[in-house]
Design a protein around this motif. Structure first.
Motif, mmCIF file in Angstrom:
data_model
loop_
_atom_site.group_PDB
_atom_site.id
_atom_site.type_symbol
_atom_site.label_atom_id
_atom_site.label_comp_id
_atom_site.label_asym_id
_atom_site.label_seq_id
_atom_site.Cartn_x
_atom_site.Cartn_y
_atom_site.Cartn_z
ATOM 1 N N GLN A 142 1.037 -1.227 -0.142
ATOM 2 C CA GLN A 142 -0.007 0.098 -0.089
ATOM 3 C C GLN A 142 0.768 1.330 0.156
ATOM 4 N N ALA A 143 2.045 1.411 0.633
ATOM 5 C CA ALA A 143 2.653 1.847 1.154
ATOM 6 C C ALA A 143 3.115 2.593 -0.383
ATOM 7 N N LYS A 144 4.004 1.545 -1.301
ATOM 8 C CA LYS A 144 4.213 2.152 -2.589
ATOM 9 C C LYS A 144 3.833 2.169 -3.272
ATOM 10 N N ALA A 145 2.218 1.784 -3.614
ATOM 11 C CA ALA A 145 1.069 2.521 -4.229
ATOM 12 C C ALA A 145 1.034 4.021 -3.670
ATOM 13 N N ARG A 146 1.321 4.150 -3.178
ATOM 14 C CA ARG A 146 1.377 6.231 -2.803
ATOM 15 C C ARG A 146 2.971 6.286 -2.740
ATOM 16 N N GLY A 147 3.485 6.012 -3.148
ATOM 17 C CA GLY A 147 4.979 6.446 -3.908
ATOM 18 C C GLY A 147 6.095 6.659 -3.189
ATOM 19 N N VAL A 148 5.673 5.810 -1.115
ATOM 20 C CA VAL A 148 6.610 5.825 -1.048
ATOM 21 C C VAL A 148 8.091 4.760 -1.659
ATOM 22 N N LYS A 149 9.232 5.015 -1.599
ATOM 23 C CA LYS A 149 10.419 3.642 -2.151
ATOM 24 C C LYS A 149 10.398 2.599 -0.866
ATOM 25 N N VAL A 150 9.974 1.834 -0.544
ATOM 26 C CA VAL A 150 10.499 1.242 -0.567
ATOM 27 C C VAL A 150 10.031 -0.381 -0.706
ATOM 28 N N SER A 151 10.460 -1.218 -0.118
ATOM 29 C CA SER A 151 10.526 -2.951 -1.401
ATOM 30 C C SER A 151 10.916 -3.664 0.574
ATOM 31 N N VAL A 152 10.493 -4.894 -0.153
ATOM 32 C CA VAL A 152 10.545 -6.295 1.349
ATOM 33 C C VAL A 152 11.425 -6.794 0.784
ATOM 34 N N GLU A 153 12.034 -7.249 1.694
ATOM 35 C CA GLU A 153 13.035 -9.195 1.512
ATOM 36 C C GLU A 153 11.348 -9.757 2.930
ATOM 37 N N THR A 154 11.544 -11.402 1.970
ATOM 38 C CA THR A 154 11.620 -12.106 3.150
ATOM 39 C C THR A 154 12.781 -13.236 2.419
ATOM 40 N N CYS A 155 12.463 -14.474 4.232
ATOM 41 C CA CYS A 155 13.549 -15.710 4.006
ATOM 42 C C CYS A 155 12.785 -17.348 3.377
ATOM 43 N N PRO A 156 13.836 -17.640 2.933
ATOM 44 C CA PRO A 156 12.965 -19.110 2.666
ATOM 45 C C PRO A 156 12.302 -19.613 4.154
ATOM 46 N N GLN A 157 12.711 -19.475 5.444
ATOM 47 C CA GLN A 157 12.217 -19.759 6.031
ATOM 48 C C GLN A 157 11.074 -19.763 7.319
ATOM 49 N N TYR A 158 10.972 -18.114 7.098
ATOM 50 C CA TYR A 158 10.026 -17.682 6.944
ATOM 51 C C TYR A 158 8.513 -18.461 6.014
ATOM 52 N N LEU A 159 9.100 -18.821 4.982
ATOM 53 C CA LEU A 159 7.885 -19.895 3.659
ATOM 54 C C LEU A 159 8.299 -20.880 4.287
ATOM 55 N N THR A 160 8.637 -21.909 4.914
ATOM 56 C CA THR A 160 9.089 -22.870 4.585
ATOM 57 C C THR A 160 8.945 -24.202 6.400
ATOM 58 N N LEU A 161 9.381 -22.941 6.916
ATOM 59 C CA LEU A 161 9.053 -23.070 8.596
ATOM 60 C C LEU A 161 7.735 -22.527 9.046
ATOM 61 N N THR A 162 7.747 -23.313 10.044
ATOM 62 C CA THR A 162 6.556 -23.283 10.770
ATOM 63 C C THR A 162 6.311 -22.607 12.688
ATOM 64 N N HIS A 163 5.672 -22.166 13.202
ATOM 65 C CA HIS A 163 5.403 -22.369 14.942
ATOM 66 C C HIS A 163 6.113 -23.462 15.455
ATOM 67 N N ASP A 164 5.722 -24.416 14.687
ATOM 68 C CA ASP A 164 5.467 -25.972 14.860
ATOM 69 C C ASP A 164 7.310 -26.334 15.334
ATOM 70 N N ASP A 165 7.792 -25.999 14.329
ATOM 71 C CA ASP A 165 9.102 -26.003 14.229
ATOM 72 C C ASP A 165 9.651 -25.663 14.809
ATOM 73 N N LEU A 166 9.672 -24.787 15.167
ATOM 74 C CA LEU A 166 10.092 -23.558 17.066
ATOM 75 C C LEU A 166 9.862 -24.369 18.177
ATOM 76 N N VAL A 167 8.798 -24.756 18.337
ATOM 77 C CA VAL A 167 8.165 -25.329 18.805
ATOM 78 C C VAL A 167 8.653 -27.049 19.285
ATOM 79 N N ARG A 168 9.351 -27.413 18.644
ATOM 80 C CA ARG A 168 10.102 -28.982 17.681
ATOM 81 C C ARG A 168 11.276 -28.636 18.404
#
Ligand SMILES: [Zn+2]
Length: 460
Positions: free
Chosen positions: A257-283
Motif C-alpha cells: 500500500q505504501a508503494k502504491a502511494r509512492g513511498v520508496k520501500v521494498s521488501v525481503e522475506t526469507c526461506p525460513q518464513y516460507l518453509t518453517l512454522t511455529h511448530d518447528d520452533l517448538v520442536r
C-alpha cells in the motif's frame, strides 16, 4: 538467441539446459568468453569451446545474489561463521554474490572498520560480494563517506540486539534524512523494541522459557508496528527503504500500500518464513530460534500468496548460524540462545521445492533471488540476469533430483545436524555453480579458490 562469430573459440559452453531468462524459460546453451556471457544459442547450435559442460535436463538460473547474509568476521566470536566457510556454503547453494550484512565486531561503521572487513572478505571469499554498512548511532556522520567507499546499503536495527547498537526512532529518522540526501539505501530490521522488551520480561518472570515463549515475546503486532513506523519515516524523508526478513503477510500488504502511494520501500522475506512454522520452533527450540520468529502455518500460506501476487521484492537467506554449543545454552532457557539460522546452502533448493509445489514459476524465483536484488542494490546489469554481456554467474540445478538435508555435510563453519531442516526431503538440487565463467562448485565439491570472489559495487 544470439548469432556468434563462427571462428571465435569460447572459453566454455554450457550445453543443453533450460535457461531461466527474465522473459521466460528457453531451451538452449550458454557460450562464455572472458568471464562473461557471450551468447545464448539454440539447442542445435554448437561452437568451439575450451570446455563443454553438458547439462541435459537441468535448469540454468542466474547465480543467486543473497541480499542478506551475516559473516561474523572480523569478530571476537571466532567460532561463528566466517567469509571463508560462508562463501563456500554460498557456492554450494548456487549463490554467486553475497551482500554481507554486519553483525560482527567492529561493524563497518567508518572507513577503518570497513577497510578491515574488506581485507578479510578479499582474502577469503569464494564468491563475489558487496557490503552493507552499519547504521548505528555513531555512524550517522560517516554514512555518505561509507556510501562513496562502496557500501551498497546501510543496516539498522529498530530493536535491541547483541553486539550491535539499535536505532531509536528519532535517530533512525535523522539518519534516513541524511541518507536521502545522497540517494542511499537503508535496510531495517523492523520489530518494535518496547513491545518485545515488555513481553519477553513478562514471559521470563512467568517462567516461560521454551521456543513458544520466544515467539510470544515477539508477536506479529511488534513487527507490524515497526514496519508502519519505518514506512512513515521513509515517506517523510524520501529515503529509499528496504524492510529485511519480513515474516508476516500483513506487513507485506502494508508495504504494498505504501508503494502504491509512492513511498520508496521494498521488501525481503526469507526461506525460513516460507518453509518453517511455529511448530518447528517448538520442536527444535533454540535450533530454530530466529528474529522475527517463525510464524503460523496460515501466515506461511498468506506469505506465499503475497509472492504469487508479486508483492515481495526479494528473498534473502539471513544466513546467521551459530555453533551448537552456543545454541545449547537455550535448550532449557530459550532466552539464552542466539537468534539466527543457516540458510545459504538450502535457500534455492527449498524455494524450488516448496515454490514449485505452490505454483511459483522459475522465472519468478530467479527475479526474487537475483534480478530484483541486483536492481535494488545497483549491481544490475553486471549481475542478476542471464543475457549477453553480463557476468557468467550461473546456478545449474537438477530440478528432479531428490535428496535429504544433512547439516553435517554443510560447508558452513557451524555445521550441525540439529537445525530445523535436518532430514527434510527436497526435490531440486544445485549440481554446479559458475562464477564469472569459472566452475566454483560441482557435484558436492568446492572447486573455487578463496580470494577468487571480488568486491562488486556500483562505484567500481
Ligand atoms: Zn539478518
Amino acid at each position: 538467441m544470439t548469432k556468434l562469430e563462427e571462428p571465435m573459440r569460447m572459453d566454455a559452453l554450457i550445453r543443453g539446459g533450460t535457461i531461466v531468462l527474465e522473459q521466460g524459460c528457453v531451451a538452449g546453451s550458454i557460450a562464455i568468453k572472458d568471464g562473461r556471457i557471450a551468447g545464448l544459442l539454440s539447442p542445435e547450435v554448437t561452437v568451439p569451446a575450451l570446455e563443454t559442460v553438458d547439462v541435459p535436463g537441468c535448469l540454468i538460473m542466474p547465480g543467486l545474489i543473497d541480499p542478506h547474509c551475516h559473516f561474523s568476521e572480523p569478530s571476537l566470536h571466532v567460532r561463528r561463521e566466517d567469509f571463508w566457510h560462508g562463501t563456500r556454503a554460498a557456492a554450494a547453494g548456487g549463490v554467486t554474490t553475497v551482500v554481507e550484512m554486519p553483525l560482527n565486531v567492529p561493524p563497518p561503521a567508518d572507513e577503518a572498520s570497513l577497510t578491515l572487513k574488506l581485507k578479510t572478505a578479499k582474502e577469503n571469499a569464494h564468491v563475489d560480494f558487496a557490503l552493507w554498512g552499519a547504521l548505528i548511532p555513531t555512524s550517522i556522520p560517516n554514512l555518505q563517506h561509507l556510501w562513496e567507499l562502496g557500501c551498497v546499503a546501510f543496516k539498522a536495527f529498530m530493536a535491541d540486539v547483541d553486539d550491535y547498537q539499535y536505532m531509536t526512532d528519532p535517530l533512525l529518522f535523522e539518519a534516513m534524512r541524511e541518507v536521502a540526501k545522497f540517494n542511499g539505501f537503508v535496510g531495517v530490521h523492523a520489530e518494535n523494541n518496547d513491545m518485545i522488551d515488555y513481553y519477553s520480561k513478562q514471559l521470563a518472570v512467568a517462567g516461560c522459557n521454551d521456543g513458544g515463549a520466544h515467539a510470544a515475546s515477539r508477536p506479529e503486532l511488534a513487527e507490524l508496528a515497526a514496519i508502519k513506523q519505518a514506512i512513515l519515516m521513509g515517506e517523510k524523508t524520501g529515503c529509499r527503504l528496504y524492510v529485511v526478513h519480513i515474516s508476516i503477510a500483513e506487513g507485506v500488504r502494508e508495504i504494498a500500500q505504501a508503494k502504491a502511494r509512492g513511498v520508496k520501500v521494498s521488501v525481503e522475506t526469507c526461506p525460513q518464513y516460507l518453509t518453517l512454522t511455529h511448530d518447528d520452533l517448538v520442536r527444535c527450540g533454540p535450533f530454530a530460534k530466529c528474529n522475527p520468529p517463525l510464524r503460523s502455518k496460515e501466515n506461511v500460506d498468506r506469505l506465499w500468496q503475497c509472492i504469487r501476487e508479486g508483492l515481495v521484492d526479494t528473498i534473502g537467506s539471513d544466513h546467521s548460524p551459530y555453533p551448537d554449543d552456543e545454541r545449547e545454552a537455550g535448550v532449557n532457557n530459550i532466552w539464552k540462545a542466539p537468534p539466527g539460522l543457516a540458510g545459504l546452502e538450502t535457500m534455492l533448493p527449498l524455494l524450488l521445492d516448496e515454490g514449485v509445489r505452490r505454483g511459483i514459476d522459475w522465472v519468478t524465483l530467479a527475479k526474487l533471488t537475483s534480478g530484483n536484488v541486483a536492481r535494488l542494490f545497483n549491481l544490475y546489469p553486471v549481475k542478476g540476469v542471464i543475457q549477453p554481456g553480463t557476468d557468467a554467474d550461473l546456478a545449474i540445478i537438477d530440478p528432479n533430483q531428490e535428496w535429504t538435508v544433512d547439516g553435517l555435510l554443510s560447508f558452513s563453519k557451524t555445521k550441525s545436524d540439529r537445525g530445523p531442516y535436518q532430514g527434510r526431503r527436497i526435490r531440486g538440487k544445485v549440481v554446479a555453480t559458475l562464477l564469472r565463467g569459472q566452475v566454483i562448485y560441482r557435484d558436492g565439491q568446492i572447486i573455487g579458490e578463496p580470494g577468487y570472489g571480488k568486491l562488486v559495487s556500483r562505484v567500481l
